[in-house]
Design an enzyme around this catalytic site. Structure first.
Site, mmCIF file in Angstrom:
data_model
loop_
_atom_site.group_PDB
_atom_site.id
_atom_site.type_symbol
_atom_site.label_atom_id
_atom_site.label_comp_id
_atom_site.label_asym_id
_atom_site.label_seq_id
_atom_site.Cartn_x
_atom_site.Cartn_y
_atom_site.Cartn_z
ATOM 1 C CE1 TYR A 122 -6.379 -5.814 -3.855
ATOM 2 C CE2 TYR A 122 -6.814 -7.149 -1.907
ATOM 3 C CZ TYR A 122 -6.675 -5.906 -2.515
ATOM 4 O OH TYR A 122 -6.846 -4.773 -1.770
ATOM 5 N NE ARG A 161 -3.237 -4.411 -0.956
ATOM 6 C CZ ARG A 161 -2.630 -5.107 -0.016
ATOM 7 N NH1 ARG A 161 -1.318 -5.134 0.044
ATOM 8 N NH2 ARG A 161 -3.323 -5.804 0.873
ATOM 9 C CG HIS A 204 -5.515 -0.167 -3.238
ATOM 10 N ND1 HIS A 204 -4.819 -0.288 -2.055
ATOM 11 C CD2 HIS A 204 -6.355 -1.242 -3.274
ATOM 12 C CE1 HIS A 204 -5.220 -1.363 -1.402
ATOM 13 N NE2 HIS A 204 -6.149 -1.963 -2.119
ATOM 14 N NE ARG A 231 -3.493 -2.318 2.824
ATOM 15 C CZ ARG A 231 -3.151 -3.460 3.410
ATOM 16 N NH1 ARG A 231 -1.906 -3.603 3.887
ATOM 17 N NH2 ARG A 231 -4.021 -4.443 3.532
ATOM 18 C CG HIS A 249 -5.884 -9.255 2.853
ATOM 19 N ND1 HIS A 249 -6.211 -9.401 1.522
ATOM 20 C CD2 HIS A 249 -5.769 -7.921 3.064
ATOM 21 C CE1 HIS A 249 -6.298 -8.202 0.952
ATOM 22 N NE2 HIS A 249 -6.034 -7.299 1.868
#
Length: 437
Positions: A411, A379, A376, A260, A402
């Site tokens: 993702y 990512r 973002h 991030r 996470h």
């Protein structure tokens, strides 16, 4: 003159009248009167409604009400006369057709008490300390960014309509009308409603209000407003080249290390470990690790450095070997000296402000032909490529920091060209398996 012994006041008669008052006559001295006056001494044998039982701790009164259910007194009475008074009052309510069950009356009294307690408390008076003292599901205080976001929503979206409204006066219809005024900003609408609902849910738990007026189904779920489109290799190169040289590495770390922006801007020289070794076939091997321990946010103009949002956010991310030369070059040319030296300081040597970085990023994404690309999204692109490279869900969770599979699954979307390739392969199999004419 000598005085005789003091006279003990005569006990009053234990008889309770229909209006709930006690007889004022003195109790008879006859033992058979059992505490009643001569006029009422026989009434103790004539009571036909209700029951009083002697217990070790006092007297328990009960009766069968109009609902054909037996109802007990609210407590064990210390004196029998108190039990008699309670029964007389209950009987009078029945005679006046004003009776409801004692439990229903207790609930009504409790609700009235709650309303009275909240009578002078406005939403603003309740919500301000709520934000300050709020904890997450793990019992940790809210991060500074979360507190700032909540205060912004309260100030901009909630307080103009409900700030000076007493908690008890906020109705379901009021909430619905307010929610509809936010329709032009769907994401803010959902976020503001979710915050309002959570605050009032706590008010219910605190017994400030009897029920939560926020009851709009699905209103707290924000619509998907941004569909992530993978960054191509060509676009990534354009983004990299359009950034100032001292900040180009941020683009590579965002994609290939899935960091991030707040984590990147708070990286220090001591957070980078690079080891040069030799493989079994005697090839030189470089192993790089980024130790993510902190994140920086700029709130109301001030830099706020804090630990990651969750415990899993503190992690070690291995750097792709192909990226290590760029990382070593950056450490040599642009990183401040010392273990706590910033990898990406501003021109004045201070932590780089998010707004300053945002200005450079805006120019870079326009140059790459992706004016709506968020940092973002890099990512997201990196995580998707990691998934396509064979990373398991657990490995992906560890790399992204996470705590739940649901968050990591976001993702794992496939790129559009990848999906087209799958469709073409399925088409080929359909052709093979189709029955011949």
């Amino acid at each position: 003159m000598a005085q005789g012994p003091e006279r003990t006041p005569a006990r009053r008669c234990l008889f309770v009248k229909e209006d709930g008052s006690q007889c004022r006559l003195p109790a008879a001295t006859d033992r058979k009167a059992n505490g009643y006056c001569y006029h009422h001494m026989s009434s103790q044998r004539r009571r036909t409604w209700g029951s009083i039982k002697r217990k070790s701790s006092g007297y328990q009164a009960s009766y069968v009400g109009p609902d054909d259910q037996r109802h007990l007194g609210p407590t064990i009475f210390m004196a029998k006369v108190d039990a008699e008074v309670w029964l007389a009052k209950e009987r009078r309510l029945i005679d006046l057709n004003e009776w409801t069950s004692p439990l229903a009356r207790e609930d009504a009294a409790r609700e009235a008490e709650l309303r009275a307690r909240a009578a002078s408390l406005t939403l603003r008076e309740y919500a301000d300390p709520w934000v300050q003292n709020r904890h997450n599901r793990n019992g940790q205080p809210l991060k500074a960014r979360s507190q700032a976001d909540y205060r912004r929503l309260l100030k901009a979206k909630i307080y103009p309509s409900f700030g000076d409204t007493e908690l008890k006066d906020i109705t379901k219809d009021d909430v619905l009308a307010w929610y509809r005024t936010l329709a032009k900003t769907p994401t803010e609408q959902a976020s503001a409603y979710a915050l309002m609902r959570t605050i009032l849910a706590t008010a219910v738990e605190d017994e400030r209000i009897p029920a939560n007026p926020c009851r709009i189904k699905g209103a707290g779920k924000a619509p998907v407003k941004h569909r992530v489109e993978m960054v191509t290799s060509e676009q990534l190169a354009q983004l990299h080249d359009a950034m100032p040289e001292r900040y180009r590495l941020t683009v590579l770390l965002g994609v290939w290390c899935t960091l991030r922006i707040g984590e990147i801007l708070e990286l220090r020289r001591g957070d980078v470990t690079i080891t040069h070794t030799t493989a079994k076939d005697r090839r030189p091997v470089a192993i790089g690790v980024l130790h993510v321990r902190r994140s920086v946010q700029h709130i109301e103009g001030a830099a706020v450095i804090d630990t990651p949002k969750t415990a899993a956010g503190a992690r070690e991310v291995h750097v792709p070997p192909a990226l290590i030369p760029d990382l070593e070059t950056h450490l040599a040319l642009y990183t401040q000296p010392g273990r706590m030296g910033l990898l990406f300081p501003s021109g004045t040597g201070n932590p780089l402000h998010h707004r300053t970085f945002g200005n450079w990023w805006n120019k870079a994404r326009i140059a790459a032909g992706r004016p709506n690309l968020r940092f973002h999204d890099l990512r997201h692109t990196g995580a998707t490529m990691a998934a396509q490279s064979g990373a398991t869900l657990k490995e992906l969770m560890d790399r992204l920091g996470h705590t739940t599979p649901k968050a990591a699954l976001v993702y794992q979307h496939t790129a559009a060209d990848r999906d087209q390739l799958i469709a073409e392969r399925l088409s080929a199999r359909m052709a093979v398996s189709s029955p011949r004419e």
